[in-house]
Scaffold this motif. Structure first.
Motif, PDB file in Angstrom:
ATOM      1  N   PRO A  90       0.813  -1.227   0.000  1.00 50.16           N
ATOM      2  CA  PRO A  90       0.000   0.000   0.000  1.00 50.16           C
ATOM      3  C   PRO A  90       0.841   1.270   0.000  1.00 50.16           C
ATOM      4  O   PRO A  90       0.393   2.311  -0.490  1.00 50.16           O
ATOM      5  N   GLU A  91       2.071   1.183   0.519  1.00 53.25           N
ATOM      6  CA  GLU A  91       2.937   2.365   0.528  1.00 53.25           C
ATOM      7  C   GLU A  91       3.292   2.803  -0.894  1.00 53.25           C
ATOM      8  O   GLU A  91       3.413   4.003  -1.177  1.00 53.25           O
ATOM      9  N   ALA A  92       3.455   1.827  -1.782  1.00 49.78           N
ATOM     10  CA  ALA A  92       3.757   2.159  -3.175  1.00 49.78           C
ATOM     11  C   ALA A  92       2.580   2.888  -3.817  1.00 49.78           C
ATOM     12  O   ALA A  92       2.765   3.812  -4.620  1.00 49.78           O
ATOM     13  N   ILE A  93       1.361   2.479  -3.466  1.00 48.33           N
ATOM     14  CA  ILE A  93       0.172   3.150  -4.000  1.00 48.33           C
ATOM     15  C   ILE A  93       0.129   4.591  -3.512  1.00 48.33           C
ATOM     16  O   ILE A  93      -0.187   5.515  -4.275  1.00 48.33           O
ATOM     17  N   GLU A  94       0.453   4.790  -2.249  1.00 42.03           N
ATOM     18  CA  GLU A  94       0.471   6.141  -1.686  1.00 42.03           C
ATOM     19  C   GLU A  94       1.455   7.032  -2.437  1.00 42.03           C
ATOM     20  O   GLU A  94       1.140   8.176  -2.798  1.00 42.03           O
ATOM     21  N   THR A  95       2.647   6.498  -2.702  1.00 40.55           N
ATOM     22  CA  THR A  95       3.658   7.274  -3.438  1.00 40.55           C
ATOM     23  C   THR A  95       3.223   7.519  -4.872  1.00 40.55           C
ATOM     24  O   THR A  95       3.370   8.630  -5.401  1.00 40.55           O
ATOM     25  N   TRP A  96       2.689   6.488  -5.516  1.00 37.77           N
ATOM     26  CA  TRP A  96       2.221   6.624  -6.901  1.00 37.77           C
ATOM     27  C   TRP A  96       1.148   7.692  -7.010  1.00 37.77           C
ATOM     28  O   TRP A  96       1.165   8.507  -7.944  1.00 37.77           O
ATOM     29  N   ARG A  97       0.222   7.727  -6.057  1.00 40.64           N
ATOM     30  CA  ARG A  97      -0.829   8.752  -6.058  1.00 40.64           C
ATOM     31  C   ARG A  97      -0.231  10.154  -5.987  1.00 40.64           C
ATOM     32  O   ARG A  97      -0.658  11.064  -6.704  1.00 40.64           O
ATOM     33  N   LYS A  98       0.742  10.336  -5.102  1.00 40.76           N
ATOM     34  CA  LYS A  98       1.367  11.657  -4.962  1.00 40.76           C
ATOM     35  C   LYS A  98       2.041  12.072  -6.267  1.00 40.76           C
ATOM     36  O   LYS A  98       2.001  13.245  -6.655  1.00 40.76           O
ATOM     37  N   VAL A  99       2.660  11.112  -6.938  1.00 43.61           N
ATOM     38  CA  VAL A  99       3.327  11.397  -8.205  1.00 43.61           C
ATOM     39  C   VAL A  99       2.305  11.768  -9.280  1.00 43.61           C
ATOM     40  O   VAL A  99       2.520  12.700 -10.070  1.00 43.61           O
ATOM     41  N   GLU A 100       1.186  11.047  -9.329  1.00 39.72           N
ATOM     42  CA  GLU A 100       0.138  11.369 -10.298  1.00 39.72           C
ATOM     43  C   GLU A 100      -0.456  12.748 -10.016  1.00 39.72           C
ATOM     44  O   GLU A 100      -0.770  13.509 -10.943  1.00 39.72           O
ATOM     45  N   ALA A 101      -0.609  13.079  -8.735  1.00 44.55           N
ATOM     46  CA  ALA A 101      -1.091  14.415  -8.375  1.00 44.55           C
ATOM     47  C   ALA A 101      -0.101  15.473  -8.846  1.00 44.55           C
ATOM     48  O   ALA A 101      -0.490  16.541  -9.337  1.00 44.55           O
ATOM     49  N   ASP A 102       1.188  15.176  -8.723  1.00 39.22           N
ATOM     50  CA  ASP A 102       2.231  16.079  -9.207  1.00 39.22           C
ATOM     51  C   ASP A 102       2.119  16.261 -10.717  1.00 39.22           C
ATOM     52  O   ASP A 102       2.294  17.359 -11.246  1.00 39.22           O
ATOM     53  N   PHE A 123      -8.700  18.161 -17.306  1.00 37.47           N
ATOM     54  CA  PHE A 123      -7.849  17.635 -16.253  1.00 37.47           C
ATOM     55  C   PHE A 123      -8.205  18.289 -14.919  1.00 37.47           C
ATOM     56  O   PHE A 123      -8.203  19.518 -14.803  1.00 37.47           O
ATOM     57  N   LEU A 124      -8.528  17.468 -13.941  1.00 35.24           N
ATOM     58  CA  LEU A 124      -8.901  17.961 -12.626  1.00 35.24           C
ATOM     59  C   LEU A 124      -7.653  18.354 -11.847  1.00 35.24           C
ATOM     60  O   LEU A 124      -6.549  17.913 -12.148  1.00 35.24           O
ATOM     61  N   THR A 125      -7.825  19.159 -10.828  1.00 34.57           N
ATOM     62  CA  THR A 125      -6.748  19.403  -9.878  1.00 34.57           C
ATOM     63  C   THR A 125      -6.764  18.246  -8.876  1.00 34.57           C
ATOM     64  O   THR A 125      -7.788  17.560  -8.720  1.00 34.57           O
ATOM     65  N   PRO A 126      -5.658  17.987  -8.172  1.00 36.32           N
ATOM     66  CA  PRO A 126      -5.679  16.934  -7.154  1.00 36.32           C
ATOM     67  C   PRO A 126      -6.781  17.148  -6.121  1.00 36.32           C
ATOM     68  O   PRO A 126      -7.392  16.184  -5.637  1.00 36.32           O
ATOM     69  N   GLU A 127      -7.036  18.423  -5.799  1.00 38.83           N
ATOM     70  CA  GLU A 127      -8.089  18.726  -4.830  1.00 38.83           C
ATOM     71  C   GLU A 127      -9.458  18.328  -5.373  1.00 38.83           C
ATOM     72  O   GLU A 127     -10.317  17.817  -4.629  1.00 38.83           O
ATOM     73  N   GLN A 128      -9.668  18.534  -6.650  1.00 37.04           N
ATOM     74  CA  GLN A 128     -10.932  18.133  -7.259  1.00 37.04           C
ATOM     75  C   GLN A 128     -11.064  16.618  -7.321  1.00 37.04           C
ATOM     76  O   GLN A 128     -12.158  16.077  -7.117  1.00 37.04           O
ATOM     77  N   VAL A 129      -9.963  15.918  -7.589  1.00 32.35           N
ATOM     78  CA  VAL A 129      -9.992  14.456  -7.658  1.00 32.35           C
ATOM     79  C   VAL A 129     -10.561  13.874  -6.369  1.00 32.35           C
ATOM     80  O   VAL A 129     -11.390  12.955  -6.382  1.00 32.35           O
ATOM     81  N   LEU A 188      -7.115   9.446   1.452  1.00 31.88           N
ATOM     82  CA  LEU A 188      -7.588  10.658   0.792  1.00 31.88           C
ATOM     83  C   LEU A 188      -8.370  11.531   1.779  1.00 31.88           C
ATOM     84  O   LEU A 188      -9.070  11.025   2.638  1.00 31.88           O
ATOM     85  N   PRO A 189      -8.245  12.879   1.682  1.00 26.99           N
ATOM     86  CA  PRO A 189      -7.554  13.633   0.614  1.00 26.99           C
ATOM     87  C   PRO A 189      -6.076  13.920   0.888  1.00 26.99           C
ATOM     88  O   PRO A 189      -5.365  14.373   0.003  1.00 26.99           O
ATOM     89  N   ASP A 190      -5.619  13.685   2.117  1.00 26.45           N
ATOM     90  CA  ASP A 190      -4.248  14.071   2.472  1.00 26.45           C
ATOM     91  C   ASP A 190      -3.209  13.394   1.588  1.00 26.45           C
ATOM     92  O   ASP A 190      -2.120  13.922   1.375  1.00 26.45           O
ATOM     93  N   GLY A 191      -3.541  12.195   1.063  1.00 27.67           N
ATOM     94  CA  GLY A 191      -2.592  11.452   0.252  1.00 27.67           C
ATOM     95  C   GLY A 191      -2.252  12.082  -1.083  1.00 27.67           C
ATOM     96  O   GLY A 191      -1.355  11.602  -1.787  1.00 27.67           O
ATOM     97  N   LEU A 192      -2.942  13.163  -1.430  1.00 24.36           N
ATOM     98  CA  LEU A 192      -2.655  13.836  -2.704  1.00 24.36           C
ATOM     99  C   LEU A 192      -1.888  15.135  -2.514  1.00 24.36           C
ATOM    100  O   LEU A 192      -1.653  15.856  -3.480  1.00 24.36           O
ATOM    101  N   LYS A 193      -1.495  15.425  -1.281  1.00 24.81           N
ATOM    102  CA  LYS A 193      -0.794  16.680  -1.013  1.00 24.81           C
ATOM    103  C   LYS A 193       0.706  16.517  -1.203  1.00 24.81           C
ATOM    104  O   LYS A 193       1.234  15.423  -1.131  1.00 24.81           O
TER     105      LYS A 193
END
Length: 358
Positions: free
Chosen positions: A249-261, A297-303, A353-358
């Motif tokens: 699950p940690e990899a998913i958390e990192t991947w999400r942050k990268v996609e938000a970036d 394209f949504l913003t991470p906050e919108q996602v 979520l939502p903190d995982g996208l910051k």
């Protein structure tokens, strides 16, 4: 979503790819091919972790992440393989074969994937984009067709089990036509272009970049943006396997942050983003800019907002959109039964979520 040949060969398209029997029939080929594209062993040797990521060669933040190697930089202890697909149907087959950990997937094939008694073991973890003018229905100018109603009795191509297929069915219904009123042909983007050039088809519903090539000698009848505004939006989602959720699950958390970036870069650096997309797709900078301008394209906050994916413990409207998509596909006899809203909600991975996208 690309006219080029996928590195993962999943066999010919299936007219009803969500029927479990058809998917399982293609299972062996999909699993072997996808594994072969992972460039080497299973990633477990030497303690290395593995991430096999399915993507579409389609203008998006996901493609920007791939081009800039953002995930590789964020997860240096993981062996990351990017595997290109042409459509959601083959992505579903690869997940059934256990050949993917994360992948881009349209909302329609996802709704198909979780329908029935043997749902594919994956969950939505991110929203890559919302279909806009980057998916559309175009008729050949030579056909004389000027509106959707004019397709009656004509030959129309689209990749079956895709968001374009779903939008095409919605467009026909909106125009008072049934699917049986036209001759529907299941073709991937590259064969669509070839059939168009030969004059074998009258119209096609497809996505960029093939869509832009059809527009040169065609007339656009309706876009996914218009269909979405009418209550049937389609999206490009990102799904993760249940196995990955359990094991890493940690990899998913990192991947999400990268996609938000990636989404933030699209908004903050449009020039640099277009250059990366142009390089990845092998197109001009001008074409890359034009293609990106057609997407939503949504913003991470919108996602992670109530309007879309939602937050942990509070699913957003995406659950309703996917439930409605499944119901529509069932009404159109594209799937045997629609997934319930409870099933859809359970197929959303909202942890962090939502903190995982910051």
């Amino acid at each position: 979503m690309t006219p080029s040949q996928p590195r993962v060969s999943t066999g010919p398209s299936q007219g009803r790819p969500t029927r479990r029997a058809l998917l399982l029939a293609a299972l062996g080929a999909a699993a072997v091919a996808a594994t072969g594209c992972s460039s080497g062993d299973d990633g477990s040797s030497g303690g290395a972790k593995r991430l096999r990521i399915g993507y579409f060669a389609f203008p998006s933040g996901d493609l920007l992440v791939k081009n800039q190697k953002l995930l590789e930089k964020a997860l240096p202890d993981h062996k990351i393989s990017w595997i290109k697909f042409d459509s959601g149907a083959s992505v579903n087959q690869a997940f059934i074969g256990g050949s993917l950990d994360i992948a881009a997937l349209g909302s329609s094939p996802f709704a198909r994937g979780i329908a029935g008694s043997s749902p594919i073991p994956y969950k939505v973890a991110f929203v890559l984009d919302v279909a806009g003018e980057n998916e559309a229905l175009v008729a050949r100018k030579a056909s004389g067709i000027t509106d959707v109603a004019g397709l009656k009795g004509k030959t129309v191509a689209t990749p079956f089990a895709s968001t374009s297929h779903y939008s095409l069915l919605a467009a026909l219904e909106q125009a008072g036509l049934k699917a049986s009123d036209v001759k529907l042909i299941d073709l991937q983007p590259q064969p669509i272009l070839a059939a168009w050039q030969r004059g074998d088809i009258d119209a096609a519903y497809v996505w960029l970049p093939t869509l832009d090539e059809l527009r040169e000698t065609g007339v656009q009848l309706i876009s996914s943006k218009e269909i979405g505004a009418g209550g049937k939006p389609t999206l490009d989602l990102a799904v993760v396997s249940d196995e990955l959720i359990a094991k890493d699950p940690e990899a998913i958390e990192t991947w999400r942050k990268v996609e938000a970036d990636g989404l933030r870069r699209l908004a903050s650096d449009p020039e640099g983003s277009a250059q990366a997309i142009a390089k990845e797709l092998g197109i001009s900078l001008a074409d890359a800019k034009a293609q990106l301008s057609q997407g939503v394209f949504l913003t991470p906050e919108q996602v992670a907002s109530a309007d879309w994916l939602g937050t942990e413990g509070s699913p957003g409207k995406l659950a309703t959109y996917l439930t409605d998509t499944g119901a529509f596909l069932a009404d159109q006899k594209q799937i045997d039964s629609a997934p319930t809203e409870e099933t859809v909600r359970k197929a959303l991975y909202l942890k962090g979520l939502p903190d995982g996208l910051k």
